[in-house]
Design a protein around this motif. Structure first.
Motif, PDB file in Angstrom:
ATOM      1  N   ALA A  45       0.821  -1.202   0.000  1.00 23.14           N
ATOM      2  CA  ALA A  45       0.000   0.000   0.000  1.00 23.14           C
ATOM      3  C   ALA A  45       0.861   1.260   0.000  1.00 23.14           C
ATOM      4  O   ALA A  45       0.575   2.225  -0.725  1.00 23.14           O
ATOM      5  CB  ALA A  45      -0.925  -0.011   1.219  1.00 23.14           C
ATOM      6  N   ILE A  46       1.921   1.247   0.792  1.00 24.33           N
ATOM      7  CA  ILE A  46       2.812   2.408   0.870  1.00 24.33           C
ATOM      8  C   ILE A  46       3.462   2.697  -0.478  1.00 24.33           C
ATOM      9  O   ILE A  46       3.607   3.856  -0.879  1.00 24.33           O
ATOM     10  CB  ILE A  46       3.881   2.179   1.958  1.00 24.33           C
ATOM     11  N   PHE A  47       3.834   1.632  -1.202  1.00 25.68           N
ATOM     12  CA  PHE A  47       4.514   1.803  -2.482  1.00 25.68           C
ATOM     13  C   PHE A  47       3.564   1.777  -3.680  1.00 25.68           C
ATOM     14  O   PHE A  47       4.021   1.799  -4.828  1.00 25.68           O
ATOM     15  CB  PHE A  47       5.618   0.756  -2.633  1.00 25.68           C
ATOM     16  N   THR A 184       6.424  10.874  -2.639  1.00 26.71           N
ATOM     17  CA  THR A 184       5.908   9.618  -2.110  1.00 26.71           C
ATOM     18  C   THR A 184       6.978   8.532  -2.224  1.00 26.71           C
ATOM     19  O   THR A 184       7.921   8.659  -3.026  1.00 26.71           O
ATOM     20  CB  THR A 184       4.665   9.162  -2.879  1.00 26.71           C
ATOM     21  N   PRO A 185       6.846   7.453  -1.452  1.00 26.72           N
ATOM     22  CA  PRO A 185       7.790   6.335  -1.591  1.00 26.72           C
ATOM     23  C   PRO A 185       7.839   5.784  -3.015  1.00 26.72           C
ATOM     24  O   PRO A 185       8.916   5.429  -3.503  1.00 26.72           O
ATOM     25  CB  PRO A 185       7.248   5.296  -0.601  1.00 26.72           C
ATOM     26  N   ALA A 186       6.698   5.725  -3.664  1.00 28.78           N
ATOM     27  CA  ALA A 186       6.667   5.225  -5.048  1.00 28.78           C
ATOM     28  C   ALA A 186       7.457   6.144  -5.970  1.00 28.78           C
ATOM     29  O   ALA A 186       8.216   5.688  -6.838  1.00 28.78           O
ATOM     30  CB  ALA A 186       5.225   5.103  -5.532  1.00 28.78           C
ATOM     31  N   PHE A 215      10.871  -4.539  -6.345  1.00 26.38           N
ATOM     32  CA  PHE A 215       9.959  -4.027  -7.366  1.00 26.38           C
ATOM     33  C   PHE A 215      10.057  -4.831  -8.652  1.00 26.38           C
ATOM     34  O   PHE A 215       9.095  -4.935  -9.403  1.00 26.38           O
ATOM     35  CB  PHE A 215      10.262  -2.557  -7.647  1.00 26.38           C
ATOM     36  N   ASN A 216      11.229  -5.371  -8.927  1.00 22.51           N
ATOM     37  CA  ASN A 216      11.447  -6.186 -10.130  1.00 22.51           C
ATOM     38  C   ASN A 216      11.281  -7.652  -9.748  1.00 22.51           C
ATOM     39  O   ASN A 216      12.117  -8.214  -9.036  1.00 22.51           O
ATOM     40  CB  ASN A 216      12.849  -5.928 -10.671  1.00 22.51           C
TER      41      ASN A 216
END
Length: 358
Positions: A45-47, A184-186, A215-216
């Motif tokens: 959710a954060i990312f 944002t973190p993203a 992420f990958n």
């Protein structure tokens, strides 16, 4: 007063309370508990996307295992010449990469530029006798207290894509960088092309909690096994996850980082106003690197202040530390009191004033 690091203070009350609340009763071991499942979902959710998350106890474990997932034994990982992964982890990344090597490149303020990385890669021989570069690791915040901007991360990511490299971010002070940039973190990670992140919590309020955020998907497959072999799949894993639950609740992690960064700004501005003191690099997070007259350095030591001397390797070309000066590092944390900062500045000001009066 101790300004040696931000990992010298204990955990925040909110994180400790979360540990206590998670402690009672019996729950499945080795990360199969509901707390760990909730925390992993919270990372997604954060990312703002599905991520694979591996909870570990130390930043060294996070960095070493993350890089091992990206670099084969015959490969190279590029980093800054003063990066924590090459300077401060006793060869752990190379150990877990099973023989792969780290190569350090220069850069002002602990930063690498896309041009520096590209020039190095293009200059390597293309032959089997040369270990091929496979990853780039950047520190966010850098070892000189500077923060990579989003455009800088994007440019490095583009260079990585051009040369077939994975991009790793060592985010030991991730929250401090995040609030510094106001993004944002993203936006600071996968949206700029970061493949894998070492997400730090210990320096910003956790007791001992770090995470590898992937992420990958290509880098996630073997990390469970790597973590187990490294002793990082903890039987009472809920006590690691609980720290993150307390850390994230009510944006506690943001509040901690904002306070630390504000204390650093206060310290930086106070010292910069003292005659004879200047900053080696801009203060962009929670570390301050002043170049001070030696009499100030001596006054700090006489007062019992705890801090570190620092290397000049990443100074700008036109910046020098004189024979009568010292470059030092002062680090503040979520627990640093404003009064401590003001006392430190007063010591520096008084030392300079005494000399002027003599």
């Amino acid at each position: 007063m101790n300004f040696a690091s931000d990992n010298i203070v204990g955990a925040s009350a909110q994180v400790l309370q979360a540990i206590v609340q998670s402690n009672g009763g019996a729950l499945p071991a080795y990360g199969n508990d509901e707390i760990t499942k909730r925390v992993k979902a919270q990372f997604s959710a954060i990312f703002e996307r599905d991520v694979s998350v591996f909870l570990v106890t130390t930043g060294t474990a996070a960095n070493a295992l993350a890089l091992a997932s990206a670099v084969p034994p015959w490969g190279l990982c590029i980093c800054h010449q003063e990066a924590h992964v090459i300077d401060d982890e006793c060869g752990a990344p190379e150990f877990f990469m099973h023989g792969a090597k780290l190569v350090g490149l220069p850069g002002v303020g602990g930063k690498l530029t896309a041009g520096t990385v590209s020039a190095y890669v293009r200059g390597l021989p293309k032959a089997v006798k040369q270990m091929p570069p496979k990853a780039l690791s950047i520190s966010q915040v850098t070892e000189c207290g500077m923060v990579y901007g989003l455009d800088e991360i994007a440019a490095l990511s583009q260079t990585c894509r051009e040369h077939g490299l994975f991009l790793h971010m060592d985010g030991a002070r991730f929250a401090n960088a995040l609030v510094s940039l106001g993004c944002t973190p993203a936006e600071m990670t996968w949206k700029q092309g970061v493949d894998i992140l070492s997400f730090g919590g210990t320096k910003n309020g956790c007791l001992m909690a770090e995470a590898i955020v992937v992420f990958n998907p290509a880098l996630a497959e073997a990390l469970d096994y790597r973590a187990k072999r490294a002793g990082q799949i903890i039987s009472k894993g809920r006590l690691i996850a609980a720290q993150f639950e307390g850390y994230f609740a009510d944006d506690h992690w943001y509040a901690n980082a904002r306070h630390a960064n504000r204390m650093a700004t206060l310290l930086s501005e106070g010292l910069a106003a003292v005659p004879g003191v200047r900053l080696a690099w801009p203060t962009e997070a929670n570390e301050v690197f002043p170049i001070v007259p030696k009499l100030v350095d001596q006054a700090f030591k006489a007062a019992g202040l705890q801090y570190l001397g620092w290397t000049e390797a990443s100074l700008a070309e036109d910046e020098r530390v004189g024979s009568d000066e010292a470059l030092i590092r002062l680090v503040v944390s979520f627990a640093t009191a404003e009064e401590e900062v003001r006392q430190l500045v007063d010591i520096a000001r008084s030392a300079v004033s005494r000399q002027a009066a003599e």
